[in-house]
Design an enzyme around this catalytic site. Structure first.
Site, PDB file in Angstrom:
ATOM      1  N   SER A  10      11.711  -1.290  -1.213  1.00 47.37           N
ATOM      2  CA  SER A  10      10.789  -0.605  -2.122  1.00 47.37           C
ATOM      3  C   SER A  10      11.268   0.832  -2.323  1.00 47.37           C
ATOM      4  CB  SER A  10       9.377  -0.585  -1.525  1.00 47.37           C
ATOM      5  OG  SER A  10       8.602   0.387  -2.199  1.00 47.37           O
ATOM      6  N   HIS A  35      12.152  -3.896  -4.942  1.00 47.65           N
ATOM      7  CA  HIS A  35      10.698  -3.980  -5.057  1.00 47.65           C
ATOM      8  C   HIS A  35      10.157  -2.734  -5.761  1.00 47.65           C
ATOM      9  CE1 HIS A  35       6.762  -5.526  -3.631  1.00 47.65           C
ATOM     10  NE2 HIS A  35       6.441  -4.256  -3.405  1.00 47.65           N
ATOM     11  N   ASP A  37       6.922  -0.741  -6.969  1.00 49.69           N
ATOM     12  CA  ASP A  37       5.483  -0.607  -6.738  1.00 49.69           C
ATOM     13  C   ASP A  37       4.807   0.166  -7.856  1.00 49.69           C
ATOM     14  OD1 ASP A  37       4.944  -1.886  -4.172  1.00 49.69           O
ATOM     15  OD2 ASP A  37       6.317  -0.401  -3.331  1.00 49.69           O
ATOM     16  N   MET A  39       1.496   1.526  -9.528  1.00 49.34           N
ATOM     17  CA  MET A  39       0.118   1.860  -9.131  1.00 49.34           C
ATOM     18  C   MET A  39      -0.591   2.626 -10.238  1.00 49.34           C
ATOM     19  SD  MET A  39       0.822   3.208  -5.302  1.00 49.34           S
ATOM     20  CE  MET A  39       1.726   2.216  -4.116  1.00 49.34           C
ATOM     21  N   HIS A  68       5.682  -5.245  -8.321  1.00 46.90           N
ATOM     22  CA  HIS A  68       4.379  -5.424  -7.669  1.00 46.90           C
ATOM     23  C   HIS A  68       3.344  -4.595  -8.427  1.00 46.90           C
ATOM     24  CE1 HIS A  68       1.998  -4.797  -3.633  1.00 46.90           C
ATOM     25  NE2 HIS A  68       1.318  -5.485  -4.529  1.00 46.90           N
ATOM     26  N   MET A  70       0.067  -3.156  -8.770  1.00 48.59           N
ATOM     27  CA  MET A  70      -1.191  -2.792  -8.102  1.00 48.59           C
ATOM     28  C   MET A  70      -2.050  -2.085  -9.137  1.00 48.59           C
ATOM     29  SD  MET A  70       0.526  -1.630  -4.542  1.00 48.59           S
ATOM     30  CE  MET A  70       2.091  -1.403  -5.339  1.00 48.59           C
ATOM     31  N   MET A 139      -0.199  -8.648   1.805  1.00 48.80           N
ATOM     32  CA  MET A 139      -0.162  -7.211   2.099  1.00 48.80           C
ATOM     33  C   MET A 139      -0.504  -6.985   3.569  1.00 48.80           C
ATOM     34  SD  MET A 139       0.813  -5.635  -0.572  1.00 48.80           S
ATOM     35  CE  MET A 139       0.691  -4.004   0.192  1.00 48.80           C
ATOM     36  N   GLY A 146       3.190   4.325   0.731  1.00 44.91           N
ATOM     37  CA  GLY A 146       4.241   3.903   1.647  1.00 44.91           C
ATOM     38  C   GLY A 146       4.006   4.563   2.994  1.00 44.91           C
ATOM     39  N   ASP A 177       4.523  -7.311   2.775  1.00 43.27           N
ATOM     40  CA  ASP A 177       4.746  -5.954   2.267  1.00 43.27           C
ATOM     41  C   ASP A 177       3.825  -4.970   2.983  1.00 43.27           C
ATOM     42  OD1 ASP A 177       5.139  -3.684   0.732  1.00 43.27           O
ATOM     43  OD2 ASP A 177       4.291  -4.521  -1.110  1.00 43.27           O
ATOM     44  N   GLY A 178       4.454  -3.968   3.618  1.00 44.77           N
ATOM     45  CA  GLY A 178       3.671  -2.880   4.198  1.00 44.77           C
ATOM     46  C   GLY A 178       3.922  -2.687   5.684  1.00 44.77           C
ATOM     47  N   SER A 200       9.629   2.811   3.517  1.00 45.40           N
ATOM     48  CA  SER A 200       9.933   4.046   4.251  1.00 45.40           C
ATOM     49  C   SER A 200      10.916   3.844   5.400  1.00 45.40           C
ATOM     50  CB  SER A 200       8.641   4.692   4.746  1.00 45.40           C
ATOM     51  OG  SER A 200       7.908   3.764   5.497  1.00 45.40           O
TER      52      SER A 200
HETATM   53  C1  DX5 Z   1       2.160  -0.269  -0.576  1.00 48.97           C
HETATM   54  C2  DX5 Z   1       3.338  -0.831  -1.342  1.00 48.97           C
HETATM   55  C3  DX5 Z   1       4.498  -1.161  -0.452  1.00 48.97           C
HETATM   56  C4  DX5 Z   1       5.004   0.010   0.318  1.00 48.97           C
HETATM   57  C5  DX5 Z   1       6.098  -0.363   1.262  1.00 48.97           C
HETATM   58  O1  DX5 Z   1       1.133  -0.014  -1.451  1.00 48.97           O
HETATM   59  O2  DX5 Z   1       2.997  -2.017  -2.007  1.00 48.97           O
HETATM   60  O3  DX5 Z   1       5.515  -1.832  -1.166  1.00 48.97           O
HETATM   61  O4  DX5 Z   1       5.453   1.030  -0.505  1.00 48.97           O
HETATM   62  O5  DX5 Z   1       6.433   0.762   1.949  1.00 48.97           O
HETATM   63  P1  DX5 Z   1       6.443   0.812   3.532  1.00 48.97           P
HETATM   64  O6  DX5 Z   1       7.541  -0.128   3.970  1.00 48.97           O
HETATM   65  O7  DX5 Z   1       6.719   2.220   3.825  1.00 48.97           O
HETATM   66  O8  DX5 Z   1       5.102   0.358   4.037  1.00 48.97           O
HETATM   67 ZN    ZN Z   2       4.643  -3.361  -2.801  1.00 45.71          ZN
END
Ligand code: DX5
Ligand code: ZN
Length: 221
Positions: A10, A35, A37, A39, A68, A70, A139, A146, A177-178, A200
């Site tokens: 990600s 990936h 993300d 938002m 993804h 969100m 999730m 992240g 994921d997460g 991260s």
């Molecule tokens: C959270 C995201 C994840 C996240 C992953 O809302 O969907 O994809 O950024 O990051 P890490 O691995 O740092 O949890």
């Molecule tokens: Zn994600």
């Protein structure tokens, strides 16, 4: 049954001023997926990026773009994200309860369809996605940011869904994921995740390319 594994890095926590450089590092390490993300500040309490960034990434990379979403009302935006170059569009069941309908709509755009669920959403709700969606995304943090800590409920859901998918003989891939890092990547993979998102843990490492290679190896163990 464990299928081939797909590490999906990600980019959420990477430095966007050198996005191309980061993506090239991941490609060189052997990653096949990326990936993304998205938002909206409504479904989740944060805003990240949208269609133009996906479009720009597509111009620079041939990676499988795992997007993804969100966002609330994802059905309004799937066309734009498919056109921008996404290969997989994952939407949340919390805002898209009619699995058949959204999967059909995404497939009609010529891309793969995923269904995701938050840590607090009962896993049974995504059971109808087995054999219908191309991927189910579990999730293991509350989406939005992240760098959060892994929630064990994610592992339990992976185990439960792995059994159901295998029992059905379905091709649906299972993704988590997460909060994935050195401490739990091997565990979630062994528990049955086909695809693992890591953000991260890769980009906070002084050498993200080396870390990605290390994680790619763990995915194949
Ligand atoms: C959270 C995201 C994840 C996240 C992953 O809302 O969907 O994809 O950024 O990051 P890490 O691995 O740092 O949890
Ligand atoms: Zn994600």
């Amino acid at each position: 049954m464990l299928k081939k594994g797909y590490l999906s890095p990600s980019i959420l926590t990477c430095d966007f001023t050198c996005l191309e450089k980061s993506i090239k590092i991941l490609e060189k390490a052997g990653c096949a997926w990326l990936h993304l993300d998205v938002m909206d500040g409504h479904f989740v309490p944060n805003i990240s990026f949208g269609v133009p960034i996906v479009q720009s990434i597509r111009k620079k990379s041939l990676l499988f773009l795992d997007t993804h979403l969100m966002i609330s009302e994802p059905e309004k935006y799937i066309k734009a994200f498919a056109k921008a170059g996404s290969n997989l569009l994952t939407v949340h069941i919390e805002v898209c309860p009619d699995i058949q309908k959204i999967v059909k709509a995404i497939h009609s755009l010529g891309v793969k369809a995923g269904i995701s669920l938050n840590p607090g959403t009962p896993v049974e709700l995504v059971e109808p996605a087995i054999g219908v969606a191309d991927l189910i995304l579990v999730m293991s943090v509350n989406p939005g940011f992240g760098g959060q800590s892994f929630m064990p409920v994610g592992l339990e859901k992976i185990k439960w869904l792995r059994k159901k998918i295998d029992h059905a003989g379905a091709k649906t891939l299972l993704q988590i994921d997460g909060g994935i890092n050195d401490n739990n990547l091997h565990t979630v993979r062994k528990a049955g995740a086909d695809s693992v998102v890591v953000g991260s843990a890769l980009f906070s490492d002084p050498d993200p390319g080396n870390k990605a290679s290390e994680y790619l190896k763990i995915m194949e163990l």
